[in-house]
Design a protein around this motif. Structure first.
Motif, PDB file in Angstrom:
ATOM      1  N   GLN A 153     -13.342 -24.692  15.094  1.00 20.67           N
ATOM      2  CA  GLN A 153     -12.385 -23.787  15.738  1.00 20.67           C
ATOM      3  C   GLN A 153     -12.063 -24.347  17.137  1.00 20.67           C
ATOM      4  O   GLN A 153     -12.826 -25.145  17.677  1.00 20.67           O
ATOM      5  CB  GLN A 153     -12.962 -22.362  15.862  1.00 20.67           C
ATOM      6  CG  GLN A 153     -13.188 -21.648  14.533  1.00 20.67           C
ATOM      7  CD  GLN A 153     -14.509 -22.019  13.889  1.00 20.67           C
ATOM      8  OE1 GLN A 153     -15.419 -22.506  14.562  1.00 20.67           O
ATOM      9  NE2 GLN A 153     -14.625 -21.827  12.583  1.00 20.67           N
ATOM     10  N   THR A 154     -10.966 -23.888  17.704  1.00 20.21           N
ATOM     11  CA  THR A 154     -10.566 -24.351  19.036  1.00 20.21           C
ATOM     12  C   THR A 154     -11.625 -23.922  20.055  1.00 20.21           C
ATOM     13  O   THR A 154     -12.114 -22.795  20.016  1.00 20.21           O
ATOM     14  CB  THR A 154      -9.213 -23.730  19.419  1.00 20.21           C
ATOM     15  OG1 THR A 154      -8.265 -24.068  18.417  1.00 20.21           O
ATOM     16  CG2 THR A 154      -8.724 -24.250  20.770  1.00 20.21           C
TER      17      THR A 154
ATOM     18  N   SER B  23     -10.781 -27.659  24.283  1.00 22.89           N
ATOM     19  CA  SER B  23      -9.884 -28.380  23.367  1.00 22.89           C
ATOM     20  C   SER B  23      -8.560 -28.631  24.075  1.00 22.89           C
ATOM     21  O   SER B  23      -7.967 -27.704  24.637  1.00 22.89           O
ATOM     22  CB  SER B  23      -9.607 -27.541  22.112  1.00 22.89           C
ATOM     23  OG  SER B  23     -10.783 -27.244  21.420  1.00 22.89           O
TER      24      SER B  23
ATOM     25  N   ILE C 159      -4.545 -29.183  24.677  1.00 23.56           N
ATOM     26  CA  ILE C 159      -3.365 -28.595  24.054  1.00 23.56           C
ATOM     27  C   ILE C 159      -2.911 -29.524  22.930  1.00 23.56           C
ATOM     28  O   ILE C 159      -2.891 -30.749  23.094  1.00 23.56           O
ATOM     29  CB  ILE C 159      -2.249 -28.386  25.108  1.00 23.56           C
ATOM     30  CG1 ILE C 159      -2.648 -27.224  26.026  1.00 23.56           C
ATOM     31  CG2 ILE C 159      -0.907 -28.095  24.436  1.00 23.56           C
ATOM     32  CD1 ILE C 159      -1.734 -27.008  27.197  1.00 23.56           C
TER      33      ILE C 159
ATOM     34  N   TYR D  60      -4.547 -29.768  20.045  1.00 20.73           N
ATOM     35  CA  TYR D  60      -5.656 -30.053  19.135  1.00 20.73           C
ATOM     36  C   TYR D  60      -5.557 -29.142  17.904  1.00 20.73           C
ATOM     37  O   TYR D  60      -5.459 -27.913  18.024  1.00 20.73           O
ATOM     38  CB  TYR D  60      -6.991 -29.853  19.844  1.00 20.73           C
ATOM     39  CG  TYR D  60      -8.177 -29.950  18.913  1.00 20.73           C
ATOM     40  CD1 TYR D  60      -8.523 -31.181  18.355  1.00 20.73           C
ATOM     41  CD2 TYR D  60      -8.914 -28.826  18.569  1.00 20.73           C
ATOM     42  CE1 TYR D  60      -9.595 -31.276  17.474  1.00 20.73           C
ATOM     43  CE2 TYR D  60      -9.982 -28.914  17.695  1.00 20.73           C
ATOM     44  CZ  TYR D  60     -10.322 -30.138  17.141  1.00 20.73           C
ATOM     45  OH  TYR D  60     -11.359 -30.226  16.272  1.00 20.73           O
ATOM     46  N   LYS D  61      -5.601 -29.750  16.713  1.00 22.20           N
ATOM     47  CA  LYS D  61      -5.463 -28.962  15.478  1.00 22.20           C
ATOM     48  C   LYS D  61      -6.826 -28.523  14.968  1.00 22.20           C
ATOM     49  O   LYS D  61      -7.703 -29.359  14.724  1.00 22.20           O
ATOM     50  CB  LYS D  61      -4.737 -29.787  14.419  1.00 22.20           C
ATOM     51  CG  LYS D  61      -3.259 -29.949  14.739  1.00 22.20           C
ATOM     52  CD  LYS D  61      -2.524 -30.722  13.675  1.00 22.20           C
ATOM     53  CE  LYS D  61      -1.047 -30.826  14.068  1.00 22.20           C
ATOM     54  NZ  LYS D  61      -0.352 -31.907  13.394  1.00 22.20           N
ATOM     55  N   SER D  62      -7.006 -27.215  14.851  1.00 26.23           N
ATOM     56  CA  SER D  62      -8.280 -26.675  14.380  1.00 26.23           C
ATOM     57  C   SER D  62      -7.985 -25.595  13.348  1.00 26.23           C
ATOM     58  O   SER D  62      -6.824 -25.293  13.067  1.00 26.23           O
ATOM     59  CB  SER D  62      -9.043 -26.073  15.553  1.00 26.23           C
ATOM     60  OG  SER D  62      -8.425 -24.841  15.925  1.00 26.23           O
TER      61      SER D  62
ATOM     62  N   THR E  22      -8.430 -22.516  13.755  1.00 26.66           N
ATOM     63  CA  THR E  22      -7.835 -21.346  14.409  1.00 26.66           C
ATOM     64  C   THR E  22      -6.505 -21.698  15.077  1.00 26.66           C
ATOM     65  O   THR E  22      -5.823 -20.803  15.571  1.00 26.66           O
ATOM     66  CB  THR E  22      -8.799 -20.764  15.461  1.00 26.66           C
ATOM     67  OG1 THR E  22      -9.308 -21.831  16.259  1.00 26.66           O
ATOM     68  CG2 THR E  22      -9.946 -20.030  14.806  1.00 26.66           C
ATOM     69  N   ASP E  23      -6.194 -22.982  15.150  1.00 23.79           N
ATOM     70  CA  ASP E  23      -4.889 -23.428  15.667  1.00 23.79           C
ATOM     71  C   ASP E  23      -4.362 -24.530  14.758  1.00 23.79           C
ATOM     72  O   ASP E  23      -4.280 -25.703  15.172  1.00 23.79           O
ATOM     73  CB  ASP E  23      -5.030 -23.964  17.112  1.00 23.79           C
ATOM     74  CG  ASP E  23      -5.005 -22.847  18.137  1.00 23.79           C
ATOM     75  OD1 ASP E  23      -4.114 -21.979  18.058  1.00 23.79           O
ATOM     76  OD2 ASP E  23      -5.894 -22.841  19.015  1.00 23.79           O
TER      77      ASP E  23
ATOM     78  N   ALA F  47      -3.559 -26.532  19.360  1.00 26.90           N
ATOM     79  CA  ALA F  47      -3.967 -25.554  20.378  1.00 26.90           C
ATOM     80  C   ALA F  47      -2.847 -25.329  21.388  1.00 26.90           C
ATOM     81  O   ALA F  47      -2.165 -26.280  21.780  1.00 26.90           O
ATOM     82  CB  ALA F  47      -5.224 -26.033  21.092  1.00 26.90           C
TER      83      ALA F  47
ATOM     84  N   ASP G 204      -3.385 -22.903  24.129  1.00 27.83           N
ATOM     85  CA  ASP G 204      -3.909 -22.350  25.386  1.00 27.83           C
ATOM     86  C   ASP G 204      -4.346 -23.468  26.322  1.00 27.83           C
ATOM     87  O   ASP G 204      -5.004 -24.426  25.910  1.00 27.83           O
ATOM     88  CB  ASP G 204      -5.109 -21.438  25.109  1.00 27.83           C
ATOM     89  CG  ASP G 204      -4.712 -20.238  24.279  1.00 27.83           C
ATOM     90  OD1 ASP G 204      -3.585 -19.743  24.464  1.00 27.83           O
ATOM     91  OD2 ASP G 204      -5.523 -19.812  23.426  1.00 27.83           O
TER      92      ASP G 204
ATOM     93  N   PRO H   8      -6.573 -25.492  28.514  1.00 30.63           N
ATOM     94  CA  PRO H   8      -8.041 -25.562  28.497  1.00 30.63           C
ATOM     95  C   PRO H   8      -8.656 -25.319  29.871  1.00 30.63           C
ATOM     96  O   PRO H   8      -7.985 -25.448  30.892  1.00 30.63           O
ATOM     97  CB  PRO H   8      -8.314 -26.983  28.021  1.00 30.63           C
ATOM     98  CG  PRO H   8      -7.078 -27.753  28.334  1.00 30.63           C
ATOM     99  CD  PRO H   8      -5.932 -26.796  28.303  1.00 30.63           C
TER     100      PRO H   8
END
Lengths: 307, 610
Positions: free
Chosen positions: A137-138, A142, A144, A146-148, A150-151, A155, A157, A159
């Motif tokens: 998960q982010t 992480s 901006i 970044y693929k997770s 939850t994103d 991402a 947000d 960091p």
């Protein structure tokens, strides 16, 4: 942190080794553990006085892998627990280990307060920019995009900037290192341990499963640049002008501007009394005033005023 | 107020000469309610009266409400002074002192029929048609200002009233003056001078035209001289210190804060310290840090704060770390009624953490017991390496009572250092056949294998495991140590009749009203008993047998009856004993139970069943 000079028997890596780490093969945390062992060997801290404390996360399994007194606590609260140990047992050496979730997310508030209170302990944050134990998960660090899980589209947000956060919160020793640089880690950890007060070292430690290649831009053999901080030597040379003064919080803040991959070394170090010292002063003066009376006498005296 | 049975003509030796013409009533007890605003210092004079009672071998109990506003707001302080056993703050007031119109409007109903309402004519206009009570109007504010010299606004009218009360009740003026001096003597000289000027103005105020009598509050027969006067929070704080607590951590919240404030100042004298933390989570964590480091530690809070601590308390159960946790309960849910009394955290205290997390829960019954329950909590936490939650409440925390000074030599734990002895080769922190005893940092382990204390399920050495058999065995172990404790507890005493119509069962600060309700019912010919629980979890053995001897077992508590009609303790007792005679009287109005509320509730139960 002061170290004992005459250890009765020599502390070895063999003694310090406990369970084989359960980390994934290739995890950066192995190198952090190895560096920690080497620094302890060098400093010869009595084994029974070493305390390793962690919260929850991959890196927070750390205490199981060190053969010392240890405590594996709940998520995010390792620092306040370690505060209790440090303040009430000045004879011990308290080490806290954790990841970016523990340090900058669920426990972010504790980090600020532990730093400003200048509790005498050393905190090593193994930052992999992802939640690994819960499987991708982010995390608060992480970047901006970044693929997770939850994103999935990246991402969004902004960091946390750990160095800026630590400088702002008043930590008295702030270092940054990299799990691929064992000598640098050892130097950082040793200086952190010898610092009187709260010392913290953010250590980039790659999660090879959920965030592979995340730190390649700071690993020379992978084409990156490992840019270390050139500290002032105070040698009155013209070159020294350009070097970093570790007591200058403003300059440290400037160094922290560039976060990915960022610079490595000591950002900030200041001598100010630890809370341990200040509390002990108060205890000493309180006991002096009462003539170190017994508990029964103190209570008798107090109750006499309630009559 | 109870008129004493003996001759009422005896002249008080402390009487005020110019007013000797008034007849003197000997009385056993009196309930005086002061109603004003929180900045008027009525708590201060209530405290003076309580302390005077303590020094005069009289009994006392106080009750106060404080607004949760920052400054100002209506406030009351009620003092129940008596020469017999004073157990409750009193259902109704014999005297009401109203400083303002709102004080009068809101509290005149608390005055009993025929009671005396003393009001400040500068601020209060009483209802002229009210013949239910006697009215005495005095220009309290203007007389106070005049007495001090006109420059102090209305400050000091509390002291004026104290002087007046001293005169009306024939209290010992010199003793009171001594107490006032000790309180104010440390401050600026003018503070004490003004206080005494106002006090003396009240004391010498001509009351002959206003009152038709004065009252002589008989001194009690108690001969104990070593009596102390204090509130529940203070008593508990010193109980913790006596029990060997040397380290603590907390976060401010009403009404818990006074405990942490006192510990912050007191602990360094004992070589320990109290840490004010950034939040409740940090507080419980730091306290567990002390505990892991080998100390007996305390954290505490009130309702909302306890919710925040619950995750760490579940850890403490798994890791089997000793810890004292104080919850000074207040009205909930959420921010609720922060300065009112309620007993609605019992089930949270017992069951509020995730997982099967058994722990000890104790509840003090009065101010003195706040001291002794703290000692008991320390003993249990040490012996069983367990957390112990102490459920106090807002009423106990702030009310003042008189009690005998503890026998220090018998109760104080002096030796509080961590046990750093080298642990033997076969050291196991969690033996399947014994109680946990941790090895704190600094202790060498002969085997060379150092333990990690963990929140994961573990084997006898503390090593994490998910073995199904071990999880069952360790769950058994954590439960069975509380059953060991259960077996060493005495069945709670029954006050009054050992069998009969009604057994009143309570816990916490309802002790006094339940005791008096029992007395009253028995005096009226019913067979009543009263059992008060101090050990809430585990419940002591033998209670079921006592319950069988009564037709009705009525559990009285200050919480909601819930969806199924039973309060929290009643729910537990019904689940534990499956006895249909157990029923429940509950209320959540933020006020202490009145004796007549209890008896009316019991009457309804009896009518329903007949």
């Amino acid at each position: 942190m002061a170290t004992e000079t005459a250890a009765p028997e020599k502390l070895t890596k063999k003694q310090l080794t406990a369970d084989h780490p359960t980390w994934c093969p290739g995890c950066g945390d192995f190198a952090v553990l190895a560096s920690f062992f080497k620094v302890l060997e060098k400093l010869q801290i009595p084994q029974e006085k070493i305390v390793t404390i962690a919260g929850i996360g991959c890196s927070s399994r750390f205490p199981y892998f060190v053969n010392s007194h240890g405590l594996h606590f709940i998520h995010g609260r390792a620092l306040p627990l370690a505060t209790g140990v440090s303040l009430s047992r000045p004879d011990t050496h308290v080490f806290v280990f954790g990841g970016d979730g523990d340090g900058f997310s669920i426990g972010g508030n504790h980090l600020d307060h532990c730093a400003r209170k200048n509790i005498n302990l050393t905190y090593i944050i193994m930052d992999n920019y992802v939640y690994g134990l819960t499987k991708k998960q982010t995390s608060p660090t992480s970047p901006i995009g970044y693929k997770s899980k939850t994103d999935p589209t990246g991402a969004i947000d902004r960091p946390v900037n750990p160095m800026k956060k630590l400088i702002a919160s008043g930590a008295s020793f702030i270092g940054r290192s990299h799990a691929s640089q064992v000598k640098h880690m050892m130097a950082m950890y040793e200086r952190a341990i010898l610092h009187d007060g709260f010392s913290v070292v953010q250590t980039l430690s790659e999660c090879v499963i959920f965030n592979p290649g995340s730190f390649d831009d700071s690993i020379p053999r992978k084409g990156g640049v490992f840019e270390t901080i050139d500290e002032k030597k105070w040698d009155d040379t013209p070159e020294d002008e350009a070097r970093h003064d570790v007591t200058d919080a403003g300059a440290a803040f400037g160094l922290a501007e560039d976060q990915y991959p960022g610079k490595f070394g000591v950002f900030y170090q200041a001598e100010r009394p630890s809370k341990n010292t200040l509390e002990q002063k108060w205890i000493d003066s309180s006991m002096e005033k009462t003539g170190a009376a017994s508990a029964a006498d103190l209570l008798r005296g107090r109750f006499a005023k309630m009559k | 107020m109870t008129i004493a049975a003996n001759d009422a003509s005896v002249q008080g030796s402390e009487s005020n000469s110019e007013q000797d013409s008034l007849p003197l009533d000997d009385i056993q007890d009196a309930v005086i309610r002061f109603a004003g605003n929180s900045q008027d210092g009525i708590q201060t004079i209530g405290g003076f009266l309580a302390r005077l009672a303590g020094r005069s071998a009289r009994e006392v109990m106080t009750y106060m409400t404080i607004p949760s506003t920052i400054s100002g707001g209506p406030s009351i302080f009620q003092v129940h002074l008596g020469s017999g056993n004073v157990l409750s703050p009193g259902d109704d007031a014999d005297f009401l002192v109203s400083f303002y119109q709102h004080s009068y409007d809101n509290h005149i109903s608390s005055l009993r029929d025929g009671g005396v309402c003393i009001y400040d004519t500068d601020f209060v206009e009483p209802n002229p048609d009210d013949k239910r009570v006697k009215y005495v109007g005095i220009p309290i504010t203007s007389t106070t200002i005049e007495s001090i010299g006109g420059s102090t606004k209305s400050r000091g009218k509390n002291m004026f009233m104290l002087g007046l009360i001293t005169s009306i009740f024939q209290l010992d003026r010199d003793k009171l003056a001594g107490i006032i001096e000790r309180q104010f003597g440390k401050k600026d000289e003018s503070v004490l001078r003004n206080a005494m000027l106002a006090f003396d103005a009240g004391y010498s105020y001509p009351i002959g035209d206003l009152f038709d009598r004065r009252y002589n509050l008989k001194a009690g027969t108690a001969t104990d001289t070593d009596r102390v006067t204090t509130d529940g929070n203070t008593a508990m704080t010193y109980g913790l210190l006596a029990g060997g607590v040397r380290y603590g951590a907390g976060y401010p919240i009403t009404p818990w804060s006074p405990i942490m404030e006192t510990l912050r100042v007191e602990l360094p004298k004992y070589g320990g310290l109290f840490l004010q933390c950034e939040d409740e989570l940090a507080a419980v964590s730091a306290a567990l840090g002390y505990s892991y480091a080998g100390h007996l530690a305390i954290t505490g809070s009130s309702g909302p704060g306890l919710s925040l601590k619950m995750e760490a308390l579940s850890y403490a159960c798994m890791a089997e770390l000793p810890l004292i946790v104080v919850n000074v309960q207040r009205g909930g849910p959420s921010t609720g009624l922060p300065t009112s009394v309620e007993q609605s955290d019992l089930l949270q205290a017992i069951y509020g953490s995730h997982g099967d997390a058994p722990r000890v829960v104790l509840a003090p019954k009065n101010v003195e017991d706040c001291f002794h329950i703290a000692l008991e909590a320390c003993r249990i936490a040490r012996k069983y390496s367990t957390q112990v939650i102490i459920l106090s409440d807002q009423a106990l925390s702030s009310r003042i009572e008189v009690f005998n000074e503890p026998d220090w030599d018998a109760v104080v734990i002096e030796e509080t250092k961590p046990d750093l002895e080298t642990r033997p080769e076969d050291f196991r922190p969690y033996p399947l056949d014994g109680l946990t005893k941790h090895a704190p940092p600094g202790a060498k382990i002969a085997s060379g294998k150092y333990p990690v204390v963990t929140g994961l399920e573990h084997d006898e050495w503390g090593h994490p495991t998910a073995n199904p058999d071990l999880h069952q065995k360790m769950t058994d172990r954590r439960r069975d140590k509380l059953k060991m404790l259960m077996d060493e507890l005495d069945t709670p005493d029954v006050y009054g009749d050992e069998s009969g119509d009604v057994l009143l069962v309570g816990w916490g600060s309802t002790y006094g009203p339940l005791h008096e309700a029992t007395d009253r019912a028995r005096a009226a010919g019913s067979k009543f008993g009263h059992m008060h629980c101090r050990h809430m979890h585990p419940l002591p053995n033998g209670m079921g047998e006592v319950f069988e001897k009564f037709k009705h077992v009525v559990v009285v508590e200050m919480n909601d009856e819930g969806l199924y009609g039973n309060g929290q303790l009643a729910t537990l007792l019904r689940a534990r004993f499956c006895n249909p005679a157990i029923t429940s009287i509950t209320k959540t109005d933020g006020l202490n139970f009145k004796i007549r509320e209890i008896l009316a509730g019991v009457d309804l139960k009896m009518q329903a069943s007949s």
